[in-house]
Design an enzyme around this catalytic site. Structure first.
Site, short mmCIF file in Angstrom:
data_model
loop_
_atom_site.label_atom_id
_atom_site.label_comp_id
_atom_site.label_asym_id
_atom_site.label_seq_id
_atom_site.Cartn_x
_atom_site.Cartn_y
_atom_site.Cartn_z
N GLU A 1 30.66 36.72 27.51
CA GLU A 1 31.23 37.24 28.77
C GLU A 1 31.03 38.74 28.78
O GLU A 1 31.31 39.40 27.79
CB GLU A 1 32.76 37.04 28.86
CG GLU A 1 33.24 35.66 29.12
CD GLU A 1 34.78 35.60 29.11
OE1 GLU A 1 35.46 36.53 29.57
OE2 GLU A 1 35.28 34.58 28.61
N GLU B 1 37.83 34.46 41.10
CA GLU B 1 38.73 33.33 40.79
C GLU B 1 40.14 33.68 41.27
O GLU B 1 40.87 34.42 40.62
CB GLU B 1 38.74 33.06 39.28
CG GLU B 1 37.39 32.55 38.75
CD GLU B 1 37.42 32.31 37.25
OE1 GLU B 1 37.79 31.21 36.83
OE2 GLU B 1 37.09 33.24 36.50
N LYS C 1 43.48 33.21 39.01
CA LYS C 1 43.71 33.93 37.76
C LYS C 1 45.00 34.73 37.84
O LYS C 1 45.29 35.36 38.87
CB LYS C 1 42.55 34.89 37.51
CG LYS C 1 41.35 34.21 36.92
CD LYS C 1 41.20 34.63 35.48
CE LYS C 1 40.36 33.68 34.68
NZ LYS C 1 39.30 34.38 33.95
N GLU D 1 41.40 41.16 37.77
CA GLU D 1 41.03 39.90 37.11
C GLU D 1 40.47 38.87 38.10
O GLU D 1 39.73 37.98 37.72
CB GLU D 1 42.25 39.27 36.42
CG GLU D 1 42.85 40.10 35.31
CD GLU D 1 42.40 39.65 33.92
OE1 GLU D 1 41.46 38.85 33.85
OE2 GLU D 1 43.00 40.13 32.93
#
Ligand code: NAG
Length: 355
Positions: free
Chosen positions: A276, A327, A330, A336
């Site tokens: 990642e 996302e 999250k 994030e």
């Protein structure tokens, strides 16, 4: 020597005098041969608004993306990749590690068959990522990681897959207690008892150490010491001199800190895969479309060029960019939820090229 002189002369298309070769050859050897490294993307699915799996496959193939990391072996997700030619890293969830560790290799084999191999051809699986960020972020599961990997390995051996489906376990940068300068890289003494068996397993099975690295987080937590240009590969000269090695960007420094830490435990030559890395487009300091493009574009370009890092020049490091989509499910800080490279309609949020 003769063959090399011949090919050198051919490359230049000139007849080169022997005396010139004496000067040219050392330069020739100084340039490390480069090995391009694979580039992939993480397909995080902590969201309730993602495109249909078939649309996701179209998006990936039309952008030339042939390596994908999925975090969980969700049957429908795996099935959507079946026959596409896309290679996968498939996550084995932290929660299953105690059962895999306590069970027999036969239990691991049955688990693999019914949860993974039933849904996706084995020749599309490059790695199983056994747990994610366990040692520093989810330490309850730490004692189960390597025993689970050993059982899974034996199961793969039974199926003759141990050489094609590799096992590793991605770790966060927080497994290091020191990383600045890179040569000071050291594993946190509290987790060393779990890191060493992991390193032994990886070294014995020719498997890479997997790391999740976010120069974005290092930069935002120490922006008084770290320049944005250093974090975004925009520095045109070395920013950090570490012994004989000069660092022009934070990504290389972060990778090499891991390599030094691994070597300090006595393991030389274990390769790294960055499972990642990324930069958010909004929701935090210096989170922007421009900066995300600058960061990710440089990561991709350097992997393709196989430049490697100052400690391992010429050995391109495989990278998986985080993340395919934002996302929205999250938790944590706002940024994030904003690592996505593609919008929900499949358009690129910024113009990054993968091939
Ligand atoms: C790592 O693997 C190599 C090659 O198999 C072996 O020679 C070496 O002893 C191993 N290193 C350690 C520290 O176990």
């Amino acid at each position: 020597m003769a063959a090399l002189s011949g090919s050198l002369a051919q490359i230049s298309g000139l007849t080169i005098q022997d005396s010139m070769l004496i000067f040219l050859l050392p330069l020739f050897f100084l340039q490390s041969p480069t090995v391009a490294a694979p580039i992939g993307i993480c397909y995080g699915r902590v969201a309730d608004n993602l495109p249909r799996p078939s649309d996701v496959i179209n998006l990936l193939t039309s952008n030339g993306i042939s390596n994908v990391r999925v975090f969980n072996p969700v049957p429908l997700t795996l099935k959507s990749f079946s026959g596409t030619g896309i290679n996968l890293i498939i996550g084995v969830p932290n929660e299953i590690l105690p059962s895999l560790a306590a069970g027999s290799p036969t239990f691991s084999l049955e688990w693999l068959q019914s949860n993974i191999f039933y849904h996706i051809p084995t020749n599309q699986i490059r790695y199983l990522a056994v747990g994610n960020e366990v040692l520093s972020k989810d330490p309850y599961y730490s004692p189960f990681v390597v025993p689970a990997m050993i059982n899974l390995y034996q199961a793969l051996q039974t199926l003759n897959l141990a050489n094609s489906v590799k096992l590793s376990s991605p770790q966060a940068a927080s497994v290091l207690s020191a990383s600045y300068p890179p040569s000071s890289g050291t594993f946190d003494p509290y987790i060393v008892s779990n890191i060493v068996p992991l390193l032994r397993f990886l070294n014995d099975t020719n498997s890479p150490f997997m790391v999740n690295v976010y120069p974005y987080l290092s930069y935002t937590s120490s922006s008084e010491y770290i320049s944005l240009d250093y974090a975004l590969f925009r520095s045109d000269k070395a920013v950090l001199q570490d012994g004989a090695l000069a660092y022009g960007n934070l990504f290389d420094a972060s990778i090499d800190a891991f390599i030094y830490a691994i070597e300090k435990e006595g393991f030389v030559g274990v390769p790294l895969v960055v499972t990642e890395t990324g930069w958010p487009t909004s929701g935090g300091a210096e989170a922007s479309v421009e900066n995300a493009l600058a960061y990710n574009e440089n990561v991709v370009r350097r992997a393709q060029a196989g430049v490697g890092t100052p400690k391992r020049p010429g050995q391109g490091v495989a990278v998986f960019l985080f993340d395919l989509f934002d996302e929205d499910g999250k938790s944590g800080a706002e940024y994030e939820r904003h690592f996505g490279i593609f919008g929900l309609d499949g358009s690129k949020i910024y113009d990054i090229r993968f091939n």
